[in-house]
Design a protein around this motif. Structure first.
Motif, PDB file in Angstrom:
ATOM      1  N   PHE A   5      -6.861 -15.102 112.890  1.00 50.58           N
ATOM      2  CA  PHE A   5      -7.195 -15.022 111.470  1.00 50.58           C
ATOM      3  C   PHE A   5      -6.042 -15.357 110.533  1.00 50.58           C
ATOM      4  O   PHE A   5      -6.187 -15.245 109.319  1.00 50.58           O
ATOM      5  CB  PHE A   5      -7.717 -13.622 111.133  1.00 50.58           C
ATOM      6  N   GLY A   6      -4.881 -15.696 111.093  1.00 52.97           N
ATOM      7  CA  GLY A   6      -3.735 -16.046 110.271  1.00 52.97           C
ATOM      8  C   GLY A   6      -2.773 -14.883 110.090  1.00 52.97           C
ATOM      9  O   GLY A   6      -3.160 -13.718 110.153  1.00 52.97           O
ATOM     10  N   SER A   7      -1.521 -15.219 109.860  1.00 55.97           N
ATOM     11  CA  SER A   7      -0.473 -14.195 109.791  1.00 55.97           C
ATOM     12  C   SER A   7      -0.628 -13.270 108.585  1.00 55.97           C
ATOM     13  O   SER A   7      -0.290 -12.089 108.658  1.00 55.97           O
ATOM     14  CB  SER A   7       0.911 -14.838 109.790  1.00 55.97           C
ATOM     15  N   GLU A   8      -1.168 -13.773 107.487  1.00 58.12           N
ATOM     16  CA  GLU A   8      -1.340 -12.923 106.296  1.00 58.12           C
ATOM     17  C   GLU A   8      -2.372 -11.823 106.548  1.00 58.12           C
ATOM     18  O   GLU A   8      -2.161 -10.668 106.181  1.00 58.12           O
ATOM     19  CB  GLU A   8      -1.754 -13.778 105.088  1.00 58.12           C
ATOM     20  N   ASN A   9      -3.468 -12.173 107.212  1.00 59.13           N
ATOM     21  CA  ASN A   9      -4.477 -11.162 107.563  1.00 59.13           C
ATOM     22  C   ASN A   9      -3.925 -10.163 108.573  1.00 59.13           C
ATOM     23  O   ASN A   9      -4.238  -8.976 108.514  1.00 59.13           O
ATOM     24  CB  ASN A   9      -5.742 -11.821 108.098  1.00 59.13           C
ATOM     25  N   ALA A  10      -3.116 -10.646 109.505  1.00 60.27           N
ATOM     26  CA  ALA A  10      -2.497  -9.759 110.490  1.00 60.27           C
ATOM     27  C   ALA A  10      -1.586  -8.753 109.795  1.00 60.27           C
ATOM     28  O   ALA A  10      -1.617  -7.558 110.104  1.00 60.27           O
ATOM     29  CB  ALA A  10      -1.713 -10.568 111.512  1.00 60.27           C
ATOM     30  N   LYS A  11      -0.802  -9.210 108.842  1.00 60.66           N
ATOM     31  CA  LYS A  11       0.092  -8.318 108.102  1.00 60.66           C
ATOM     32  C   LYS A  11      -0.690  -7.262 107.332  1.00 60.66           C
ATOM     33  O   LYS A  11      -0.319  -6.085 107.303  1.00 60.66           O
ATOM     34  CB  LYS A  11       0.965  -9.116 107.134  1.00 60.66           C
ATOM     35  N   LYS A  12      -1.790  -7.668 106.696  1.00 64.39           N
ATOM     36  CA  LYS A  12      -2.618  -6.722 105.932  1.00 64.39           C
ATOM     37  C   LYS A  12      -3.197  -5.643 106.837  1.00 64.39           C
ATOM     38  O   LYS A  12      -3.184  -4.461 106.501  1.00 64.39           O
ATOM     39  CB  LYS A  12      -3.754  -7.458 105.222  1.00 64.39           C
ATOM     40  N   CYS A  13      -3.687  -6.057 107.982  1.00 68.17           N
ATOM     41  CA  CYS A  13      -4.267  -5.100 108.923  1.00 68.17           C
ATOM     42  C   CYS A  13      -3.213  -4.115 109.430  1.00 68.17           C
ATOM     43  O   CYS A  13      -3.435  -2.904 109.440  1.00 68.17           O
ATOM     44  CB  CYS A  13      -4.909  -5.841 110.089  1.00 68.17           C
ATOM     45  N   LEU A  14      -2.065  -4.636 109.845  1.00 71.88           N
ATOM     46  CA  LEU A  14      -0.999  -3.758 110.347  1.00 71.88           C
ATOM     47  C   LEU A  14      -0.485  -2.831 109.250  1.00 71.88           C
ATOM     48  O   LEU A  14      -0.144  -1.677 109.521  1.00 71.88           O
ATOM     49  CB  LEU A  14       0.137  -4.581 110.930  1.00 71.88           C
ATOM     50  N   ARG A  15      -0.457  -3.319 108.027  1.00 70.08           N
ATOM     51  CA  ARG A  15      -0.027  -2.480 106.906  1.00 70.08           C
ATOM     52  C   ARG A  15      -0.990  -1.300 106.741  1.00 70.08           C
ATOM     53  O   ARG A  15      -0.560  -0.160 106.528  1.00 70.08           O
ATOM     54  CB  ARG A  15       0.058  -3.292 105.621  1.00 70.08           C
ATOM     55  N   LYS A  16      -2.293  -1.558 106.854  1.00 73.60           N
ATOM     56  CA  LYS A  16      -3.279  -0.481 106.736  1.00 73.60           C
ATOM     57  C   LYS A  16      -3.124   0.532 107.872  1.00 73.60           C
ATOM     58  O   LYS A  16      -3.214   1.741 107.649  1.00 73.60           O
ATOM     59  CB  LYS A  16      -4.692  -1.052 106.725  1.00 73.60           C
TER      60      LYS A  16
END
Length: 112
Positions: A24-35
């Motif tokens: 899904f792309g690195s930006e989506n990965a960052k958002k998920c891990l942040r949550k």
């Protein structure tokens, strides 16, 4: 309250990040891990906000869990420390991952 991650939990988070980045792309990965990590940090203030895992498996245990972004964050509260044990995708067999219990198939029952 201090938060500690087990080696397996660290590996789980790394695998989640890799999978999400590729899918899904690195930006989506960052958002998920942040949550996920934000929810974990809330345990510093509210260590019992997660649910008792024993209620699901019908066996007494000191494990608790949070459900965040389609993942189960499994943890234990030990004195002044929250130990993050695993971060498991909802599709994983948590009984096998946590306790090494492999469900017996109906086929093997009839073979005896």
């Amino acid at each position: 309250m201090k938060i500690e991650y087990s080696k397996l939990a660290q590996e789980d988070l790394f695998r989640i990040k890799e999978y999400l980045s590729e899918s899904f792309g690195s930006e989506n990965a960052k958002k998920c891990l942040r949550k996920i990590t934000t929810a974990i940090r809330h345990l510093e203030t509210f260590p019992l906000m997660g649910l008792d895992l024993g209620r699901i498996i019908d066996v007494p245990t000191d494990y608790r869990y949070l459900y965040v972004e389609k993942n189960y964050v499994v943890y234990r509260w030990e004195k002044n420390c929250i130990k993050i044990v695993r971060v498991l995708d909802e599709r994983q067999d948590y009984m096998q991952q946590l306790f090494g219990i492999v469900p017996e198939s109906h086929d093997s029952y009839w073979e005896e």
